[in-house]
Design an enzyme around this catalytic site. Structure first.
Site, PDB file in Angstrom:
ATOM      1  N   ASP A 145       0.810  -1.212   0.000  1.00 53.43           N
ATOM      2  CA  ASP A 145       0.000   0.000   0.000  1.00 53.43           C
ATOM      3  C   ASP A 145       0.849   1.270   0.000  1.00 53.43           C
ATOM      4  OD1 ASP A 145      -2.854   1.298   0.809  1.00 53.43           O
ATOM      5  OD2 ASP A 145      -1.270   2.220   1.997  1.00 53.43           O
ATOM      6  N   ALA A 174      -4.705   2.678  -0.894  1.00 56.75           N
ATOM      7  CA  ALA A 174      -4.557   1.797  -2.054  1.00 56.75           C
ATOM      8  C   ALA A 174      -5.239   0.465  -1.817  1.00 56.75           C
ATOM      9  CB  ALA A 174      -3.075   1.597  -2.375  1.00 56.75           C
ATOM     10  N   ASP A 175      -5.028  -0.114  -0.643  1.00 56.61           N
ATOM     11  CA  ASP A 175      -5.630  -1.410  -0.349  1.00 56.61           C
ATOM     12  C   ASP A 175      -7.149  -1.346  -0.349  1.00 56.61           C
ATOM     13  OD1 ASP A 175      -3.355  -3.014  -0.096  1.00 56.61           O
ATOM     14  OD2 ASP A 175      -3.052  -2.442   1.991  1.00 56.61           O
ATOM     15  N   PHE A 176      -7.709  -0.370   0.331  1.00 59.87           N
ATOM     16  CA  PHE A 176      -9.159  -0.332   0.455  1.00 59.87           C
ATOM     17  C   PHE A 176      -9.847   0.108  -0.834  1.00 59.87           C
ATOM     18  CE2 PHE A 176      -8.181   0.054   5.128  1.00 59.87           C
ATOM     19  CZ  PHE A 176      -8.607  -1.236   5.429  1.00 59.87           C
ATOM     20  N   GLY A 179      -9.683  -2.997  -3.082  1.00 64.41           N
ATOM     21  CA  GLY A 179     -10.675  -3.991  -2.684  1.00 64.41           C
ATOM     22  C   GLY A 179     -12.083  -3.593  -3.065  1.00 64.41           C
TER      23      GLY A 179
END
Length: 412
Positions: A145, A174-176, A179
């Site tokens: 991230d 970035a991760d959320f 997802g």
């Protein structure tokens, strides 16, 4: 009945972005089979800041794991072994959706790539999430991230205006975002399959997903030649739209239209500011931001944050206190709308969860299960879907192809 009741997911993801996506799918009703490494589990089981849960790693998992893995069943399989990969292939024949976030090329080496699995299950939706995708100079490169945030430019526009230090936002942007975009694309693929009867391959890269969150700057930078720099709590395209000083702290104000700005000036008894040529339109207020904030803070510093909050909310001018996380989780609004909830964990008792941030038919989405313990459902799933016997499960466990919950050390 939940919206995605009857949809089964083979979850081959690890870390944050993939598990967050599959949790959202699970919240919507999917039966998510979370595949983890025997004896070790998902890397996020080790991501932890609170000392309370340290002794429960990996059996129960750290606080990060418990935040993004509810409503799933944990199945341990050693995918690096031929027998473990073969069991995963058989499970893939029993599901509607496979989600994986290995680096490009890894699942192909394991025999779990999109061509392998869709050949045996043409209706399968296969969702791939990676740092940079499978084409371009960075294809195949690892990326976390913070690296994605750096490359995307997010860190260059975050922080205090007086500092050039790169600052990462406190959230895993970035991760959320990756997802969430994976879930959006997957839902579209499910609708498409309902029409065509055929599966498809959904692909998301964290870099692309993060860049999409910067859409409002694309035209400004590429075509308008604007330079976007850190502005603290401010907004490059709106003013006033930031935190202002009061007599005892800060208050965020967001009068994002001309009419709201006029209302704010009326409440502050500074209506002459609306006639000031420097502040008569939003573009002018943006250019003269510092002078405007200085004028507004003359008034805001005469009263406390709480007093201004009451006044501005009464006048329906967008505003908010600058909460700590603890204060945010205790916000009466979160309690009232049901976002903050509890689920009973078999070893920890009640633990907090932020539920899915939407209602379906006016109802909250249920939290059916707490975050699973490592291998908690291995025997259940392999018996239910692949008809394995107790003797077969024991032999697989002895060969370290699987582990079941009882195999792991228990910490009181």
């Amino acid at each position: 009945m939940a919206a995605l009741d009857g949809i089964r997911v083979l979850d081959l993801t690890h870390g944050v972005a993939g598990p967050y996506a599959t949790m959202l799918l699970a919240d919507l009703g999917c039966d998510v089979l979370k595949v983890e490494m025997p004896g070790r589990g998902d890397a996020s089981r080790y991501m932890n800041v609170s000392t309370r849960f340290e002794s429960q790693i990996p059996r129960v998992g750290g606080d990060y794991f418990m935040s993004i893995n509810r409503n799933k069943r944990s199945v341990t399989l050693d995918l690096k072994s031929e027998r473990g990969a073969d069991l995963a292939r058989h499970l893939a024949g029993k599901v509607d959706l496979v989600v994986q976030n290995f680096r490009p090329g890894v699942v192909e080496r394991l025999g779990l790539g999109v061509e392998d699995l869709m050949a045996q299950n043409p209706a399968l939706i296969y969702a791939s999430l990676s740092a940079y995708g499978k084409v371009g100079p960075l294809a195949g490169q690892p990326g976390m991230d913070v690296a994605i945030q750096a490359r995307s430019g997010v860190m260059s526009i975050t922080g205090d205006a007086s500092s050039s230090d790169p600052i990462k936002p406190g959230v895993s942007l970035a991760d959320f975002s990756g997802g969430a975009h994976l879930v959006i694309a997957t839902l579209a693929a499910l609708v498409q399959r309902g029409v065509t009867g055929k599966g498809t391959h959904v692909e998301i890269s964290l870099l692309d997903a993060t860049m999409s969150m910067l859409s409002n700057y694309c035209v400004a930078v590429r075509d308008g030649h604007a330079e976007i720099t850190p502005m603290g709590s401010g907004h490059p395209q709106l003013a006033p739209f930031e935190a202002v000083r009061t007599s005892d702290g800060y208050l965020v104000i967001a009068p994002g239209t001309n009419s709201l700005f006029r209302e704010l000036c009326r409440v502050l008894e500074r209506t002459e500011l609306t006639e000031d040529e420097r502040f008569s339109s939003n573009p002018k207020r943006v250019r003269n931001r510092r002078q405007l904030i200085d004028e507004l803070e003359i008034e805001f510093t005469k009263r406390t944050m709480a007093e201004w909050l009451v006044t501005l909310e009464r006048e329906r001018i967008p505003c908010a206190p600058v909460n700590t996380l603890r204060e945010a989780y205790d916000e009466p609004q979160l309690v009232a709308d049901g976002l903050l909830r509890e689920v009973v964990h078999p070893e920890l008792g009640a633990i907090s969860q932020l539920g899915a941030p939407y209602l379906m038919g006016g109802e909250l989405l249920p939290i059916r299960m707490p975050p699973p313990m490592l291998g908690e459902h291995t025997a259940q799933v392999l018996t239910e879907l692949l008809d394995l016997t107790g003797d077969q499960l024991q032999e697989l466990a002895e060969a370290d192809v699987i582990s079941v919950l009882e195999d792991l050390p228990h910490h009181a």
